[in-house]
Design an enzyme around this catalytic site. Structure first.
Site, short mmCIF file in Angstrom:
data_model
loop_
_atom_site.label_atom_id
_atom_site.label_comp_id
_atom_site.label_asym_id
_atom_site.label_seq_id
_atom_site.Cartn_x
_atom_site.Cartn_y
_atom_site.Cartn_z
N LYS A 81 0.85 -1.19 0.00
CA LYS A 81 0.00 0.00 0.00
C LYS A 81 0.89 1.24 0.00
O LYS A 81 1.97 1.23 0.60
CB LYS A 81 -0.87 -0.07 1.27
CG LYS A 81 -1.90 1.01 1.45
CD LYS A 81 -2.71 0.72 2.72
CE LYS A 81 -3.76 1.74 3.02
NZ LYS A 81 -4.53 1.40 4.25
N SER A 156 -9.42 1.34 3.44
CA SER A 156 -8.64 2.21 2.59
C SER A 156 -7.63 1.45 1.72
O SER A 156 -7.12 2.00 0.75
CB SER A 156 -7.88 3.25 3.43
OG SER A 156 -7.01 2.61 4.34
N SER A 180 -9.25 -1.40 7.46
CA SER A 180 -8.79 -1.16 6.10
C SER A 180 -8.07 -2.31 5.41
O SER A 180 -7.80 -2.21 4.21
CB SER A 180 -7.88 0.07 6.06
OG SER A 180 -8.68 1.20 6.04
#
Ligand code: GLN
Length: 492
Positions: A81, A156, A180
């Site tokens: 990420k 996210s 997330s």
């Protein structure tokens, strides 16, 4: 040999590499080809450096030929990420604020993966500074759900989950502050593990809310998630909250999970299953899962988490308070975008933050600053911390009656893209994941079904006590083997 990337796991790739049937260059080239083909539609990556990936793959092949490879996973790609630092790569947290920032060092998780020969395979899109549940708060572009391009991939860590689901990479590392890793994994039909707080070092993870953040793997199956947890967990002198590694190999726990849950007690919190709180498809999925757990020999017990009704409010006070402090450093002077349009220092601060941050981040900084301000600190922040203790005690009490807790991940299937415009609506959908972070315990999301008329997956959540990953992974594996949608992959 032809590699079927759609179903390929890390453990299968490792066997193919060991047998000499494939090379790392072939493996990485196949993934690159797939990325080039489908990425224009999915948009799961914000950074990808083909040349450096192929160079690492060549180096890995040379090591393997000489018998000097760094273990059985040498040469396998994993993405991260866009808030996990990789030396000399951009690290933008999905934000304009960090547009030109490159990491001067590797996060500990990245160091550990590189030491085992994993190839860091690009950076995945995310909601700006990990704030959101849709991957639509990115300053780049929204990522699409590979199952249904009109639905969000969750957030996210939506880019990580979409990339794994679309088989652009076999696994990715995300971060989970309030769900997330687990929620996008569920929305994309892959496995997402949020480890116990402290299990994995946060060094080199750009902080959202430091007392809640934890890095976790997103993978094709439970075994791969366990392999990655083995690789990245353990004490790190660069993160004082990190915990010692136990003498257990999670991948072995998963391998020897067997096919029975006899002797295991699964708790179902009565507060989670009130009528009308869940979408029909989610409710039916949980009921089917409960039945399956019984058939597998587990005993289902009712438990109570009486303070869960305060979880959302306390999460959005604590998380925003910590975020407002953590994001104060991005001011155009110390870090981040510097406005070119200012006449004095005050304006420089104001304009840099105004231009650099998106709407959701600003909203949270405002809220967090407010709850920490003098006069309100005791009424909101301190109160929320007290509620957090009660929530943790609720879980401690529940785990006296059961080994693991079964819960939904999200009250509804993946949202339609572009429709979740009211921030409060978005916050409310976090109800089933945030308590796990407030309590510092572990949770996993495992694919469970497909909502036929929408063609999107659903996932169930298992929650375990602090350091309870062994039991969690074992139950997740038995569940996965018996009710898997892993054989189904998005049609891309
Ligand atoms: N959706 C939650 C939020 O917006 C969780 C985010 C996260 O885990 N990073 O805060």
């Amino acid at each position: 040999m032809n590699i079927d990337l759609k179903t390929l796991t890390i453990s299968e790739a490792s066997e193919l590499l060991a047998s000499g049937k494939i090379s790392s260059v072939q493996l990485c080239s196949d993934y690159i080809e797939r990325i080039e083909k489908i990425e224009p539609e999915i948009k799961a990556f914000v950074y990808f450096d083909k040349e450096s990936v192929l160079k690492s793959a060549e180096e890995s092949d040379i090591r393997r030929k000489k018998g000097e490879h760094f273990g059985s996973f040498d040469g396998i790609p994993v993405s991260v990420k866009d808030l996990i630092c990789v030396k000399d790569q951009p690290c933008t947290c999905g934000s304009k604020m960090l547009k030109d920032v490159h990491s001067p060092y590797d996060a500990t998780v990245v160091t550990r993966l590189k030491e085992k020969g994993f190839i860091i395979f690009g950076r995945n899109n995310m909601d700006e500074f990990a704030m959101g549940s849709t991957c639509e708060n990115s300053s780049y572009y929204p990522t699409k759900n590979p199952w249904n391009l009109n639905r969000v991939p969750g957030g996210s860590s939506g880019g990580s989950a979409a990339a794994v689901a679309a088989s652009e990479v076999p696994a990715s590392l995300g971060s989970d502050t309030g769900g997330s890793v687990r929620q996008p994994a569920a929305f994309c039909g892959v496995v997402g593990l949020k480890p116990t707080y402290g299990r994995v070092s946060r060094y080199g993870l750009v902080a959202y809310a430091s007392s809640l953040d934890q890095i976790g793997p997103i993978a094709k199956d439970v075994h791969d998630a366990a392999i990655l947890l083995d690789m990245i967990s353990g004490k790190d002198h660069l993160d004082s909250t990190s915990l010692d590694k136990e003498d257990v190999c999670f991948a072995d726990v998963v391998k020897s999970a067997g096919n029975s849950l006899k002797g295991m007690k699964i708790g179902m919190p009565k507060e989670y299953y009130i009528e009308g709180a869940l979408d029909e498809s989610v409710f039916a999925d949980i009921k089917q899962t409960e039945k399956l757990f019984k058939e597998l020999g587990a005993e289902i017990v009712e438990v109570s988490l009486p303070h869960s009704k305060y979880a959302l409010a306390s999460y959005y006070i604590i998380a925003t308070a910590e975020a407002s402090a953590n994001l104060a450093r991005f001011d155009g002077i110390r870090y981040g975008h510097r406005s070119q349009d200012s006449n004095n220092l005050h304006e420089l601060y104001l304009n840099s933050r105004k231009e650099g941050f998106g709407a959701e981040v600003k909203r949270r900084i405002l809220l967090g600053t407010f709850v920490l301000s003098s006069g309100y600190h005791d009424a909101y922040y301190l109160k929320a911390q007290k509620v957090r203790t009660l929530i943790r005690e609720d879980f401690n009490n529940a785990f006296k009656k059961c080994d693991l807790i079964l819960s939904p991940i999200s009250p509804c299937p993946p949202f339609e893209a572009g429709t979740l415009l009211d921030p409060l609506q978005m916050y409310l959908a976090d109800i089933y994941t945030i308590s796990v972070n407030l309590a510092g315990i572990c949770g996993i999301s495992v694919p469970s079904d497909i909502v036929k008329n929408l063609n999107v997956p659903l996932g169930i959540q298992l929650i375990g006590p602090a350091m309870g990953e062994s039991k969690l992974l074992k139950a997740a594996k038995v569940f996965e083997d018996n009710r898997t949608i892993r054989k189904f992959v998005p049609n891309l």
